[in-house]
Design an enzyme around this catalytic site. Structure first.
Site, PDB file in Angstrom:
ATOM      1  N   TYR A   1      18.647  28.308   9.358  1.00 26.75           N
ATOM      2  CA  TYR A   1      17.515  29.073   9.887  1.00 26.75           C
ATOM      3  C   TYR A   1      17.523  29.074  11.414  1.00 26.75           C
ATOM      4  O   TYR A   1      17.681  28.022  12.043  1.00 26.75           O
ATOM      5  CB  TYR A   1      16.196  28.485   9.397  1.00 26.75           C
TER       6      TYR A   1
ATOM      7  N   MET B   1      14.285  23.718   2.657  1.00 29.30           N
ATOM      8  CA  MET B   1      13.417  23.051   1.689  1.00 29.30           C
ATOM      9  C   MET B   1      14.210  22.214   0.686  1.00 29.30           C
ATOM     10  O   MET B   1      13.828  21.075   0.374  1.00 29.30           O
ATOM     11  CB  MET B   1      12.561  24.080   0.932  1.00 29.30           C
TER      12      MET B   1
ATOM     13  N   LYS C   1       0.851  -1.200   0.000  1.00 25.56           N
ATOM     14  CA  LYS C   1       0.000   0.000   0.000  1.00 25.56           C
ATOM     15  C   LYS C   1       0.885   1.249   0.000  1.00 25.56           C
ATOM     16  O   LYS C   1       2.095   1.163   0.234  1.00 25.56           O
ATOM     17  CB  LYS C   1      -0.895  -0.022   1.240  1.00 25.56           C
TER      18      LYS C   1
ATOM     19  N   ARG D   1      -9.848   0.317  15.958  1.00 23.64           N
ATOM     20  CA  ARG D   1      -9.803   1.158  14.767  1.00 23.64           C
ATOM     21  C   ARG D   1     -10.852   0.596  13.813  1.00 23.64           C
ATOM     22  O   ARG D   1     -11.967   1.072  13.781  1.00 23.64           O
ATOM     23  CB  ARG D   1      -8.387   1.138  14.188  1.00 23.64           C
TER      24      ARG D   1
HETATM   25  C1  LIG Z   1      -0.159  -1.570   6.794  1.00 25.37           C
HETATM   26  C2  LIG Z   1      -0.781  -2.787   7.353  1.00 25.37           C
HETATM   27  C3  LIG Z   1       0.006  -3.918   7.623  1.00 25.37           C
HETATM   28  C4  LIG Z   1       1.506  -3.933   7.503  1.00 25.37           C
HETATM   29  O1  LIG Z   1       2.047  -3.403   8.720  1.00 25.37           O
HETATM   30  P1  LIG Z   1       3.622  -3.302   8.916  1.00 25.37           P
HETATM   31  O2  LIG Z   1       3.751  -2.769  10.303  1.00 25.37           O
HETATM   32  O3  LIG Z   1       4.117  -2.344   7.894  1.00 25.37           O
HETATM   33  O4  LIG Z   1       4.166  -4.656   8.733  1.00 25.37           O
HETATM   34  C5  LIG Z   1      -0.652  -5.057   8.042  1.00 25.37           C
HETATM   35  N1  LIG Z   1      -1.987  -5.092   8.189  1.00 25.37           N
HETATM   36  C6  LIG Z   1      -2.761  -4.008   7.962  1.00 25.37           C
HETATM   37  C7  LIG Z   1      -4.225  -4.114   8.168  1.00 25.37           C
HETATM   38  C8  LIG Z   1      -2.197  -2.833   7.548  1.00 25.37           C
HETATM   39  O5  LIG Z   1      -2.977  -1.767   7.327  1.00 25.37           O
END
Ligand SMILES: *Cc1c(COP(=O)(O)O)cnc(C)c1O
Length: 366
Positions: A254, A302, A34, A130
């Protein structure tokens, strides 16, 4: 051309995926790609893993369709399922697998007529609070779906809140809830993220869901033998574009946050927060110059950042600068260590590398 490039080592990606499989020899591992493979380029990473990976996981239909359009035929799981009922037609057409976490998604699926039954992962909220069905409601959902012609290959899916901790009562509490549910429903499980894949064999199920470890970051509070063999996939590499000497007491950058404790040599590097390098990086955050560790000196700008290279005898214009990853001399700077200097986690640094940074891929595909 600006010298800043994100080099992506696809051999390291494959190595890390195989390591995830070896950690859990009785599980399948869905490679989580993802968020554009955590900033590494989802399609390129998917192509590199396609021969090995049993399945891929993404966050949305759009991410899945981009993979299908790129020729990826491996199963793809939608970790949050559909965002509205209209998406089911494409889920069906592109043979996607989907999580269901809410009653409306189940209703939508049961009101739909797919050409072939859709593999469904039923998400239960075992403590993350969640997404997912409450444990006492999941049996009814499971029952409905097991009788539905629209769904097949049901799995019970859940996510851990504290699998990265060295010892966590809460992890075991979630685990007990899930084992009880799994036994009651006789359900195959899909629970483990990267930390649980690395450190908690008890959580290994029919499927695991490693993400960050595929990119070479160790998510654990303490390390393990397996975690020690992860290889960085991204090397964020740039060069010194200017050098100057500053007197003791002179400020750099800065706000003058950093002041030279002695007469110091300051290298200006082409990389900044406009590239995704975290502006929260503290003075002293490590950087590799010609493969030698140096401290960041002054606030990140930047397009540039400044490094104290007083101790790097051969630092010159054009010298290699590695913000994280592997230097030409073999030195490694873990993105996890850089993340600590920025009071953040590797996930935000890797997903935060902005589009203006070109990605360059190394290692054979497939
Ligand atoms: C992103 C995600 C993972 C992967 O988690 P990592 O900590 O990157 O291994 C697994 N399960 C779900 C539901 C996620 O959203």
């Amino acid at each position: 051309m600006r010298p800043l490039v994100a080099h992506i080592d696809l051999d390291a990606l494959r190595h890390n995926y195989r390591l995830a499989c070896q950690c859990a020899p009785h599980s399948h591992s869905v490679a989580v790609i993802k968020a554009d493979a955590y900033g590494h380029g989802a399609l390129d990473c998917a192509r590199a893993l396609a021969a090995d990976a049993s399945a891929f996981a993404v966050a949305s239909l759009d991410e899945a369709l981009a993979l299908r359009e790129g020729g990826i035929t491996v199963p793809i799981v939608l970790l949050e399922g559909i965002f509205n009922a209209d998406e089911l037609a494409q889920v069906d057409q592109h043979r996607l697998w989907m999580a269901v976490h809410s009653a409306w998604q189940v209703d939508a699926l049961l009101a739909f007529s797919p050409r072939a039954p859709i593999p469904v992962w039923v998400k239960v909220d075992s403590g993350m609070h969640r997404l997912g069905f409450a444990p006492d409601t999941v049996s009814a959902v499971w029952q409905r779906l097991s009788e539905a012609p629209q769904a097949t290959a049901l799995h019970l899916m859940s996510h851990f809140a504290t699998a990265d901790a060295a010892e966590s009562r809460y992890f075991h509490q979630q685990m007990e809830c899930l084992q009880a549910l799994g036994d009651r429903l006789d359900a195959p499980l899909c629970l483990a993220n990267s930390p649980a894949t690395l450190a908690w064999p008890v959580a290994h199920g029919a499927w695991n869901r490693p993400g960050i470890m595929l990119y070479g970051s160790n998510p654990l509070e303490t390390t393990t033998t397996a975690a020690d063999t992860l290889r960085p996939v991204m090397t964020l590499r740039s060069e010194i574009i200017a050098l100057r000497d500053v007197e003791a007491g002179e400020p750099v950058g800065y706000g003058g946050r950093w002041r030279a404790p002695r007469r110091s040599r300051i290298a200006v590097v082409a990389a900044g927060y406009g590239d995704g390098y975290d502006r929260h990086a503290q003075d002293g955050t490590p950087v590799l110059v010609n493969g030698q560790r140096c401290p960041l000196a002054g606030k990140v700008s930047m397009d540039m950042l400044t490094v104290d290279v007083s101790d790097v005898a051969d630092a010159t214009i054009g010298s290699e600068v590695v913000l994280w990853g592997c230097a030409a001399n073999g030195a490694v700077l873990s993105v996890d260590e850089v993340a600590r200097g920025c009071d953040t986690i590797s996930y935000t640094l890797l997903t935060g590398v902005l589009p203006r940074v070109p990605r360059r891929y190394h290692g054979a595909f497939g």
